[in-house]
Design a protein around this motif. Structure first.
Motif, PDB file in Angstrom:
ATOM      1  N   LEU A  19       0.810  -1.231  -0.015  1.00  0.00           N
ATOM      2  CA  LEU A  19       0.069   0.062   0.021  1.00  0.00           C
ATOM      3  C   LEU A  19       0.813   1.157   0.138  1.00  0.00           C
ATOM      4  CD1 LEU A  19      -2.775  -1.284   2.443  1.00  0.00           C
ATOM      5  CD2 LEU A  19      -2.860  -1.220  -0.092  1.00  0.00           C
ATOM      6  N   ARG A  20       1.937   1.095   0.886  1.00  0.00           N
ATOM      7  CA  ARG A  20       2.823   2.491   0.662  1.00  0.00           C
ATOM      8  C   ARG A  20       3.475   2.402  -0.576  1.00  0.00           C
ATOM      9  NH1 ARG A  20       5.232   1.269   5.175  1.00  0.00           N
ATOM     10  NH2 ARG A  20       7.120   0.277   4.444  1.00  0.00           N
ATOM     11  N   ALA A  21       3.993   1.450  -1.074  1.00  0.00           N
ATOM     12  CA  ALA A  21       4.415   1.379  -2.502  1.00  0.00           C
ATOM     13  C   ALA A  21       3.608   2.091  -3.511  1.00  0.00           C
ATOM     14  CB  ALA A  21       4.955   0.061  -2.867  1.00  0.00           C
ATOM     15  N   ILE A  22       2.203   1.635  -3.545  1.00  0.00           N
ATOM     16  CA  ILE A  22       1.509   2.281  -4.560  1.00  0.00           C
ATOM     17  C   ILE A  22       1.056   3.766  -4.260  1.00  0.00           C
ATOM     18  CG2 ILE A  22      -0.904   2.462  -5.145  1.00  0.00           C
ATOM     19  CD1 ILE A  22      -0.812  -0.786  -4.490  1.00  0.00           C
ATOM     20  N   SER A  23       0.995   4.227  -2.946  1.00  0.00           N
ATOM     21  CA  SER A  23       0.932   5.501  -2.739  1.00  0.00           C
ATOM     22  C   SER A  23       2.093   6.248  -3.244  1.00  0.00           C
ATOM     23  CB  SER A  23       0.821   5.667  -1.227  1.00  0.00           C
ATOM     24  OG  SER A  23      -0.444   5.149  -0.823  1.00  0.00           O
ATOM     25  N   ALA A  24       3.528   5.736  -3.104  1.00  0.00           N
ATOM     26  CA  ALA A  24       4.514   6.474  -3.201  1.00  0.00           C
ATOM     27  C   ALA A  24       4.833   6.741  -4.775  1.00  0.00           C
ATOM     28  CB  ALA A  24       5.824   5.702  -2.602  1.00  0.00           C
ATOM     29  N   GLY A  25       4.323   5.736  -5.516  1.00  0.00           N
ATOM     30  CA  GLY A  25       4.666   5.624  -6.997  1.00  0.00           C
ATOM     31  C   GLY A  25       3.525   6.496  -7.917  1.00  0.00           C
ATOM     32  N   LEU A  26       2.610   6.935  -7.121  1.00  0.00           N
ATOM     33  CA  LEU A  26       1.406   7.688  -7.946  1.00  0.00           C
ATOM     34  C   LEU A  26       2.037   8.679  -8.891  1.00  0.00           C
ATOM     35  CD1 LEU A  26      -1.295   8.275  -5.161  1.00  0.00           C
ATOM     36  CD2 LEU A  26      -1.604   6.793  -7.198  1.00  0.00           C
ATOM     37  N   GLY A  27       2.999   9.369  -8.532  1.00  0.00           N
ATOM     38  CA  GLY A  27       3.569  10.580  -9.352  1.00  0.00           C
ATOM     39  C   GLY A  27       4.125  10.289 -10.524  1.00  0.00           C
ATOM     40  N   ILE A  28       4.723   8.829 -10.631  1.00  0.00           N
ATOM     41  CA  ILE A  28       5.303   8.513 -11.952  1.00  0.00           C
ATOM     42  C   ILE A  28       4.451   7.394 -12.602  1.00  0.00           C
ATOM     43  CG2 ILE A  28       7.408   8.876 -11.192  1.00  0.00           C
ATOM     44  CD1 ILE A  28       7.906   5.802 -10.714  1.00  0.00           C
ATOM     45  N   MET A  29       3.060   7.133 -12.390  1.00  0.00           N
ATOM     46  CA  MET A  29       2.357   6.318 -13.111  1.00  0.00           C
ATOM     47  C   MET A  29       1.515   7.058 -14.109  1.00  0.00           C
ATOM     48  SD  MET A  29       0.460   4.336  -9.959  1.00  0.00           S
ATOM     49  CE  MET A  29       1.516   3.346  -8.747  1.00  0.00           C
ATOM     50  N   SER A  30       1.268   6.337 -15.312  1.00  0.00           N
ATOM     51  CA  SER A  30       0.123   6.701 -16.250  1.00  0.00           C
ATOM     52  C   SER A  30      -1.289   7.022 -15.674  1.00  0.00           C
ATOM     53  CB  SER A  30       0.144   5.785 -17.331  1.00  0.00           C
ATOM     54  OG  SER A  30      -0.328   4.749 -16.911  1.00  0.00           O
ATOM     55  N   SER A  31      -2.013   7.793 -16.444  1.00  0.00           N
ATOM     56  CA  SER A  31      -3.279   7.920 -15.912  1.00  0.00           C
ATOM     57  C   SER A  31      -4.201   6.535 -15.634  1.00  0.00           C
ATOM     58  CB  SER A  31      -4.052   8.853 -17.022  1.00  0.00           C
ATOM     59  OG  SER A  31      -4.239   8.041 -18.346  1.00  0.00           O
ATOM     60  N   GLY A  32      -4.104   5.731 -16.452  1.00  0.00           N
ATOM     61  CA  GLY A  32      -4.656   4.379 -16.209  1.00  0.00           C
ATOM     62  C   GLY A  32      -4.280   3.527 -15.085  1.00  0.00           C
ATOM     63  N   GLN A  33      -2.908   3.743 -14.686  1.00  0.00           N
ATOM     64  CA  GLN A  33      -2.076   3.329 -13.581  1.00  0.00           C
ATOM     65  C   GLN A  33      -2.646   3.891 -12.442  1.00  0.00           C
ATOM     66  OE1 GLN A  33       1.898   3.061 -14.426  1.00  0.00           O
ATOM     67  NE2 GLN A  33       1.887   1.123 -14.928  1.00  0.00           N
ATOM     68  N   ARG A  34      -2.824   5.135 -12.551  1.00  0.00           N
ATOM     69  CA  ARG A  34      -3.308   6.132 -11.341  1.00  0.00           C
ATOM     70  C   ARG A  34      -4.829   5.677 -11.053  1.00  0.00           C
ATOM     71  NH1 ARG A  34      -0.218  10.094 -13.375  1.00  0.00           N
ATOM     72  NH2 ARG A  34      -1.808  10.967 -14.544  1.00  0.00           N
ATOM     73  N   ARG A  35      -5.676   5.279 -11.742  1.00  0.00           N
ATOM     74  CA  ARG A  35      -6.821   4.903 -11.613  1.00  0.00           C
ATOM     75  C   ARG A  35      -6.916   3.676 -10.787  1.00  0.00           C
ATOM     76  NH1 ARG A  35      -7.880   6.805 -16.848  1.00  0.00           N
ATOM     77  NH2 ARG A  35      -8.203   4.350 -17.751  1.00  0.00           N
ATOM     78  N   ILE A  36      -6.050   2.848 -11.372  1.00  0.00           N
ATOM     79  CA  ILE A  36      -5.846   1.346 -10.605  1.00  0.00           C
ATOM     80  C   ILE A  36      -5.627   1.836  -9.133  1.00  0.00           C
ATOM     81  CG2 ILE A  36      -4.528  -0.676 -10.673  1.00  0.00           C
ATOM     82  CD1 ILE A  36      -4.529  -0.750 -13.533  1.00  0.00           C
ATOM     83  N   ALA A  37      -4.494   2.646  -8.995  1.00  0.00           N
ATOM     84  CA  ALA A  37      -3.984   2.641  -7.855  1.00  0.00           C
ATOM     85  C   ALA A  37      -4.941   3.518  -6.793  1.00  0.00           C
ATOM     86  CB  ALA A  37      -2.732   3.626  -7.824  1.00  0.00           C
ATOM     87  N   ALA A  38      -5.877   4.367  -7.200  1.00  0.00           N
ATOM     88  CA  ALA A  38      -6.813   5.004  -6.571  1.00  0.00           C
ATOM     89  C   ALA A  38      -7.886   3.861  -5.996  1.00  0.00           C
ATOM     90  CB  ALA A  38      -7.465   6.159  -7.251  1.00  0.00           C
ATOM     91  N   MET A  39      -8.220   3.075  -7.081  1.00  0.00           N
ATOM     92  CA  MET A  39      -9.149   2.020  -6.781  1.00  0.00           C
ATOM     93  C   MET A  39      -8.997   1.213  -5.545  1.00  0.00           C
ATOM     94  SD  MET A  39     -10.376  -1.013  -9.325  1.00  0.00           S
ATOM     95  CE  MET A  39      -8.594  -1.523  -9.441  1.00  0.00           C
TER      96      MET A  39
END
Length: 323
Positions: A19-39
């Motif tokens: 969960l910390r890894a996903i939060s930390a990586g939001l800034g370098i993710m694509s828009s689709g990956q950010r939607r997955i991360a937020a979900m």
């Protein structure tokens, strides 16, 4: 995009807490990956229990994008992502149970515990390898002898249960929990025999040593364990029980239930392989137990036996008529 991207170092280095890894990586993710991360961050419990199609539909992405996302955050694939989510949730939850909070009512506890096990079972069922189960059943069906090894309270019970079930099917079988007897049994195995080793932990030294001896003797090794363990590495056939670890127990409820179900599945398949004569045998055993056992459904048998004991008489079944 036809190939899976390698995980960025900034994410894979912190994958001990997904969960910390996903939060930390939001800034370098694509828009689709950010939607997955937020979900996932919004509802990690749901994400852990859902399949790839459900995840993709909620995030508005394709199924391959879900898999690429898992690799991006340092996981081997979706299953690994779910296991790490389960671990992260277990660490952050009360030690009584990962799905229970201190404010839960008894009704909440019952619903959450049962729901958690149900979700784990559904995911485990999707991961089952029917071909491996078939190979294991076939090997035990044709074996000269099947030895069941278990080390620890739960594994020992499961080995004893397996032995009792195989015995009813007419298979020559033993169950051993003592390290010395496991070595003796392993030393007497042959290419015609099967060793079934049961261990969720999959790294108990004495068990591994006995399994290695049986393998050298040519026996077929079947392991009921997690897929990435030293025991799995020794086995010819692995019956995987990859479920989330319990917060406090070495073998939690999820692992216990999954192992029991795997044994049940094996027994049904082996029974079908052994044909009508085995079905008749089981029917005869059932009839004898109903007629003679003290736990019979007919309470008069139990009462009759106790009456004779209290009178100081020999319990002669031929004299039942006097009751």
């Amino acid at each position: 995009m036809s190939q899976i991207d390698p995980p960025p170092a900034s994410l894979s280095d912190s994958n001990s807490d997904i969960l910390r890894a996903i939060s930390a990586g939001l800034g370098i993710m694509s828009s689709g990956q950010r939607r997955i991360a937020a979900m996932i961050l919004k509802d990690p419990h749901w994400a852990m229990q859902s399949n790839v199609k459900e995840l993709a539909a909620r995030a508005g992405v394709s199924a391959p994008t879900i898999v690429r996302f898992a690799r991006t955050v340092g996981c081997e694939g979706l299953r690994d992502l779910k296991l790490k989510l389960a671990a992260a949730l277990a660490v952050g939850a009360p030690y009584l149970h990962r799905s229970v909070t201190p404010d839960d009512t008894p009704a909440d506890v019952a619903r959450n515990v049962v729901g958690s096990v149900t979700a784990v079972l559904a995911e485990w069922q999707r991961q089952l390898a029917p071909a491996d189960i078939e190979r294991a059943a076939e090997a035990m069906h044709h074996a000269r002898r099947v030895d069941c090894f278990g080390t620890g309270a739960t594994s020992n019970f499961l080995a004893q249960d397996m032995q009792a079930r195989l015995f009813r099917l007419g298979i020559v079988t033993n169950a051993f929990s003592d390290a010395h007897l496991q070595l003796v049994a392993a030393a007497t195995q042959t290419r015609e025999d099967v060793l079934l080793a049961i261990s969720f932990v999959g790294r108990m030294p004495a068990l591994l040593e006995a399994v290695a001896v049986a393998k050298e003797r040519g026996a077929t090794i079947i392991a009921l364990t997690r897929t990435h363990t030293p025991l799995a590495a020794l086995a010819d056939i692995v019956l995987g029980i990859d479920v989330p670890r319990d917060a406090t127990m070495r073998v939690g409820t999820d692992a216990y239930v999954v192992q029991l179900l795997m044994i049940e599945i094996l027994m049904v398949i082996i029974g079908l392989k052994r044909g009508p004569s085995t079905i008749s045998r089981l029917g005869e055993i059932h009839q004898i137990l109903q007629t003679h056992a003290v736990d019979s459904d007919d309470p008069s048998l139990l009462h009759w036996g106790w009456r004779r004991v209290l009178r100081g008489e020999d319990a002669d079944p031929a004299s039942k008529a006097d009751g």
